[in-house]
Scaffold this motif. Structure first.
Motif: not given
Length: 397
Positions: A193-197, A295-301, A322-332
């Motif tokens: 995360a630090h590297y992508e930032s 997408t490849k720039d990690g803008v979401g994170t 974070f609401g219901h339903g699965y998403a990778e970021y929610k689990e993390r």
């Protein structure tokens, strides 16, 4: 027209009043606002905006339940032509529908005991017996909750749609700083995360996250739409929307001070956002969005961390939902989760029961397929492929 009736509860007579017009709902405002409302979906103004703008809604269907010696309850619900979509992946095959009473999230107000919840379920079932509706939906009920027990005990098994997959509602209790929150992630993930930032800031001349909710409303709506229309969520019909409903709810949230929006600008243009509403000490995340060109720039994170950093430092926010339903970021990022499921009760009539059996069969097939695919790397790749195709199709349109 206001419908009135009585339903026997625990040997006593219960008065049930149904508000089916905006004027009748407004008459309940003093009682409604005297009650604790834990979910924004059950706020009276939010509810009225949904009723006014959500396609398929027929009318409000707010039940006021009064019983001797017990506090009054309000059941926040709407009557709608509800579609039970039959899907494979992200593809919708069929759209059977029933006239349905849909109870808002956490929409049973004033209940103080399991007996109160049983009374609420009985009041909802009276709507089915009267013929006003073919089904009742209690949305995302915790499987270990008193409401789930009351709903199961208060309805025959043959009248409930089975096979509906449970989902998880993901929450995180906020520490004082983002660094403390990220301690739960692996060293490798934190370094990435630090590297992508740093890489994002090196790649572009200008990278800035701003709080859009602190500017004028039209700019909020315009910049969110500029990003949202590029996303795969738009192709699915979810997330930020330029629809009458989306605009009405965003406007209401902005005017009431609930709305929070973090927008990433890259070289002066909107590129990604996270947003949601604060209600009490809980911040509920809405569907985020980012321009697929980045997408490849990690803008979401990048924006997610900016949002969490600010929320950790906000003394008025204790929990992020974070609401219901699965998403990778929610689990993390979540520190806890609650298993939930819609409880759907049908009228004991031929058409609702046959529709329910068909929906249950397809739900069971989908659930079995999900179990087969989950925890498999190719399932993640398959979801990403579907989303990419939806985004490409959206761009072509």
């Amino acid at each position: 027209m206001r419908a009135r009736g009585t339903t026997p509860i625990g040997g006593a007579q219960s008065g049930v009043t149904v508000a089916t017009t905006t004027e009748q709902v407004e008459a309940l405002r003093p009682l409604w606002q005297s009650m604790s409302v834990s979910n924004l979906d059950a706020d009276i103004d939010y509810f009225l905006a949904v009723v006014a703008h959500l396609p398929g809604v027929i009318a409000p269907h707010v039940l006021s339940v009064e019983r001797p010696g017990r506090p009054a309850m309000i059941i926040v619900a709407r009557l709608e032509r509800h579609v039970f979509p039959v899907t494979v992946g992200y593809t919708e095959l069929l759209r059977p529908h029933l006239k349905t009473v849909v109870v808002s999230f956490d929409g049973i107000l004033g209940a103080q005991s399991e007996d109160d919840l049983a009374a609420a379920v009985l009041a909802l079932r009276s709507t089915l017996r009267s013929g006003r509706a073919d089904a009742v939906i209690l949305q995302k009920v915790g499987l270990q909750s008193a409401l789930h027990r009351a709903a199961v005990a208060g309805s025959a098994r043959v009248t409930r749609i089975g096979g509906i997959a449970a989902t998880r509602r993901w929450l995180v209790t906020l520490p004082d700083t983002l660094d403390l929150l990220l301690e739960g992630r692996s060293v490798k993930a934190r370094k990435k995360a630090h590297y992508e930032s740093r890489r994002l800031r090196r790649t572009y001349d200008s990278v800035e996250v701003i709080r859009l909710d602190r500017v004028e409303l039209e700019r909020v709506l315009g910049e969110i739409e500029a990003v949202a229309r590029t996303t795969y969520q738009r192709a699915l019909g979810v997330g930020a929307s330029e629809s009458a409903l989306g605009r009405a709810l965003t406007t209401l949230s902005f005017e009431r001070g609930w709305l929070r929006v973090w927008m990433l600008h890259i070289d002066g243009s909107p590129a990604a956002f996270w947003w949601g509403n604060q209600h009490g000490d809980t911040f509920s995340v809405d569907t985020p969005g980012f321009d697929p060109r980045y997408t490849k720039d990690g803008v979401g994170t990048f924006v997610l961390h900016a949002m969490l950093d600010e929320l950790c430092q906000d003394p008025t926010v204790a929990v992020v939902d974070f609401g219901h339903g699965y998403a990778e970021y929610k689990e993390r990022y979540a520190s806890q989760s609650v298993e939930q499921r819609d409880v759907i009760v049908l009228a004991a009539r031929v058409r609702p029961l046959l529709t329910g059996q068909f929906v249950a069969l397809l739900a069971t097939v989908n659930r079995m397929a999900y179990r087969l695919l989950r925890n498999r790397s190719f399932a993640t790749r398959l979801r990403r492929t579907w989303r990419a195709r939806l985004t490409e199709r959206r761009g072509a349109d």
